[in-house]
Design a protein around this motif. Structure first.
Motif, mmCIF file in Angstrom:
data_model
loop_
_atom_site.group_PDB
_atom_site.id
_atom_site.type_symbol
_atom_site.label_atom_id
_atom_site.label_comp_id
_atom_site.label_asym_id
_atom_site.label_seq_id
_atom_site.Cartn_x
_atom_site.Cartn_y
_atom_site.Cartn_z
ATOM 1 N N GLU A 175 1.111 6.794 13.684
ATOM 2 C CA GLU A 175 0.042 6.474 13.288
ATOM 3 C C GLU A 175 -0.235 5.914 12.065
ATOM 4 O O GLU A 175 0.931 5.897 11.256
ATOM 5 C CB GLU A 175 -1.077 7.591 13.320
ATOM 6 C CG GLU A 175 -1.124 8.434 14.651
ATOM 7 C CD GLU A 175 -2.213 9.288 14.718
ATOM 8 O OE1 GLU A 175 -2.940 9.601 13.785
ATOM 9 O OE2 GLU A 175 -1.935 10.202 15.721
ATOM 10 N N ASP A 176 -1.226 5.236 11.793
ATOM 11 C CA ASP A 176 -1.410 4.536 10.438
ATOM 12 C C ASP A 176 -1.077 5.467 9.144
ATOM 13 O O ASP A 176 -0.399 5.049 8.129
ATOM 14 C CB ASP A 176 -2.787 3.707 10.102
ATOM 15 C CG ASP A 176 -3.149 2.822 11.288
ATOM 16 O OD1 ASP A 176 -2.195 2.219 11.635
ATOM 17 O OD2 ASP A 176 -4.278 2.345 11.122
ATOM 18 N N ASP A 177 -1.496 6.552 9.293
ATOM 19 C CA ASP A 177 -1.425 7.477 8.019
ATOM 20 C C ASP A 177 0.107 8.374 8.075
ATOM 21 O O ASP A 177 -0.180 9.534 7.518
ATOM 22 C CB ASP A 177 -2.352 8.621 7.878
ATOM 23 C CG ASP A 177 -2.798 9.611 8.994
ATOM 24 O OD1 ASP A 177 -2.286 9.183 10.151
ATOM 25 O OD2 ASP A 177 -3.329 10.565 9.013
ATOM 26 N N GLN A 188 -7.536 8.029 -1.792
ATOM 27 C CA GLN A 188 -8.477 6.748 -0.774
ATOM 28 C C GLN A 188 -9.430 6.228 -1.740
ATOM 29 O O GLN A 188 -9.741 5.224 -1.605
ATOM 30 C CB GLN A 188 -9.287 7.792 0.046
ATOM 31 C CG GLN A 188 -8.495 8.257 1.089
ATOM 32 C CD GLN A 188 -9.048 8.862 2.082
ATOM 33 O OE1 GLN A 188 -10.496 9.167 1.950
ATOM 34 N NE2 GLN A 188 -8.681 9.763 3.202
ATOM 35 N N TRP A 207 0.958 -1.556 -0.079
ATOM 36 C CA TRP A 207 -0.099 0.107 0.029
ATOM 37 C C TRP A 207 0.743 1.379 -0.026
ATOM 38 O O TRP A 207 0.654 2.313 -1.012
ATOM 39 C CB TRP A 207 -0.860 -0.137 1.281
ATOM 40 C CG TRP A 207 -1.861 1.172 1.157
ATOM 41 C CD1 TRP A 207 -3.060 1.404 0.630
ATOM 42 C CD2 TRP A 207 -1.537 2.363 1.885
ATOM 43 N NE1 TRP A 207 -3.532 2.493 1.061
ATOM 44 C CE2 TRP A 207 -2.772 3.325 1.748
ATOM 45 C CE3 TRP A 207 -0.553 3.106 2.412
ATOM 46 C CZ2 TRP A 207 -2.697 4.609 2.021
ATOM 47 C CZ3 TRP A 207 -0.651 4.453 2.842
ATOM 48 C CH2 TRP A 207 -1.555 5.037 2.834
ATOM 49 N N LEU A 218 -7.873 3.140 2.712
ATOM 50 C CA LEU A 218 -7.314 3.873 3.815
ATOM 51 C C LEU A 218 -5.627 3.050 4.198
ATOM 52 O O LEU A 218 -5.567 2.149 3.547
ATOM 53 C CB LEU A 218 -8.014 3.527 5.034
ATOM 54 C CG LEU A 218 -9.448 4.235 4.955
ATOM 55 C CD1 LEU A 218 -10.257 4.061 6.046
ATOM 56 C CD2 LEU A 218 -9.353 5.757 4.845
ATOM 57 N N PRO A 219 -5.064 3.967 4.722
ATOM 58 C CA PRO A 219 -3.734 3.529 5.149
ATOM 59 C C PRO A 219 -3.601 2.133 5.923
ATOM 60 O O PRO A 219 -4.254 1.942 6.772
ATOM 61 C CB PRO A 219 -3.010 4.521 6.045
ATOM 62 C CG PRO A 219 -3.665 5.750 5.618
ATOM 63 C CD PRO A 219 -5.162 5.342 5.340
ATOM 64 N N ARG A 220 -2.489 1.430 5.395
ATOM 65 C CA ARG A 220 -2.330 0.148 5.868
ATOM 66 C C ARG A 220 -1.001 -0.388 5.571
ATOM 67 O O ARG A 220 -0.316 0.089 4.849
ATOM 68 C CB ARG A 220 -3.494 -0.936 5.530
ATOM 69 C CG ARG A 220 -3.436 -0.961 3.889
ATOM 70 C CD ARG A 220 -4.597 -2.180 3.671
ATOM 71 N NE ARG A 220 -4.716 -2.331 2.116
ATOM 72 C CZ ARG A 220 -5.221 -1.295 1.271
ATOM 73 N NH1 ARG A 220 -5.517 -0.307 1.623
ATOM 74 N NH2 ARG A 220 -5.124 -1.642 -0.210
ATOM 75 N N ARG A 221 -0.516 -1.433 6.407
ATOM 76 C CA ARG A 221 0.646 -2.105 6.233
ATOM 77 C C ARG A 221 0.588 -3.605 5.773
ATOM 78 O O ARG A 221 -0.251 -4.199 6.468
ATOM 79 C CB ARG A 221 1.759 -1.935 7.198
ATOM 80 C CG ARG A 221 3.144 -2.514 7.083
ATOM 81 C CD ARG A 221 4.085 -2.380 8.108
ATOM 82 N NE ARG A 221 5.431 -3.158 7.660
ATOM 83 C CZ ARG A 221 6.292 -3.275 8.565
ATOM 84 N NH1 ARG A 221 6.100 -2.418 9.799
ATOM 85 N NH2 ARG A 221 7.319 -3.854 8.190
ATOM 86 N N GLN A 274 6.933 2.859 7.510
ATOM 87 C CA GLN A 274 5.734 2.895 8.083
ATOM 88 C C GLN A 274 6.051 2.497 9.598
ATOM 89 O O GLN A 274 7.220 2.393 10.057
ATOM 90 C CB GLN A 274 4.917 1.776 7.663
ATOM 91 C CG GLN A 274 4.309 2.087 6.074
ATOM 92 C CD GLN A 274 3.276 1.383 5.516
ATOM 93 O OE1 GLN A 274 3.497 0.383 4.996
ATOM 94 N NE2 GLN A 274 1.807 2.004 5.777
#
Length: 272
Positions: free
Chosen positions: A240-242, A264, A106, A269-272, A212
């Protein structure tokens, strides 16, 4: 340079110490300095004379107050820091640039999505082609902007300032077996989905490192590989995630991605 202060999202209240900047103690009020030269340049009211075609007189004290706005640094905008200052990633340059990302597909695709906007062409070497299938077409509407290749390139791709090239290595927990040849305006992005000892070499060799949020063992290895101070190991685990961290281009930077609505829509949404 990093501190152990908590990471705070931009927009919080805050004040700055100090008052309005003053003039030097020996500088008189008004645009003139009292000399005949100043009076000649000024009108009866003491103000600078009306603009005349071909020239414009300015008092010396006025010139001392002239400032030049500092331009934004060049590069792909990666995000904004806590002061809402843009944080650039110097991804492309006349000389080759090598970047290592510790994170997931991502985050890699977000960087590439933004690189597409500046004309980049992308070649992906991956052990998981299904994660990349169709991404280039969805992001650009073209089939030629992202190509999945079967093996490591044996010669540099031709890049220009208007159409730079990015070779992405998504090989899990290691980088390429050999250092691939890179030419002008041709950069390399190595994605380490998880940092373990086999991946520390490519992290050490990279000019730039993007991360990240890391686990405790990953943060310890990353801090040792990049020679980061103890606060960095803690901050890398608390992002944080973002958020992303950027190392190797001046001061260490912790930034918020500030995803756009289109990003988006295409990437979620942000993720790893």
């Amino acid at each position: 340079m990093v501190t152990s202060a908590p990471l705070v999202r931009p927009g919080g209240a805050g004040t700055f110490a100090g008052g309005r900047p003053g003039r030097p103690p020996d500088e008189p009020d008004g645009p003139g300095d009292g000399t005949a030269e100043s009076r000649e340049r000024s009108g009866p009211s003491g103000r600078v004379s009306r603009l005349r075609i071909g020239w414009h007189a300015v008092a010396r004290t006025g010139l001392r107050r002239v400032t030049v706005t500092r331009p934004l640094p060049a590069g792909l905008v990666l995000g904004h820091d806590q002061r809402q200052v843009p944080v650039p990633l110097r991804l492309f340059a006349p000389e080759p640039v090598r970047v290592t990302l510790i994170g997931g597909v991502w985050a890699a695709q977000l960087l590439i999505f933004r690189a597409f906007a500046i004309g980049a062409r992308v070649f992906v070497v991956t052990t998981e082609p299904q994660a990349w299938q169709g991404f280039g077409e969805r992001a650009t509407g073209q089939q030629s902007r992202l190509t999945i290749v079967g093996g490591e390139p044996d010669q540099p791709y031709g890049g220009t300032a208007q159409s730079p090239v990015l070779t992405v290595f998504d090989l899990g927990m290691t980088g390429p077996a050999t250092s691939p040849p890179l030419g002008p305006w041709h950069s390399q992005l190595t994605v380490l989905r998880q940092l373990d000892r086999p991946g520390t070499a490519v992290l050490q060799e990279a000019e730039l490192a993007v991360m990240q949020r890391l686990g405790s063992e990953e943060a310890t290895l990353a801090a040792a590989a990049r020679k980061l101070g103890p606060p960095s190991g803690q901050l890398l685990q608390s992002m944080e995630d973002d958020m992303l961290a950027l190392f190797g281009d001046g001061d260490d930077r912790y930034l918020f991605l500030n995803q756009t609505g289109i990003e988006q829509q295409y990437m979620g949404l942000p993720r790893r």
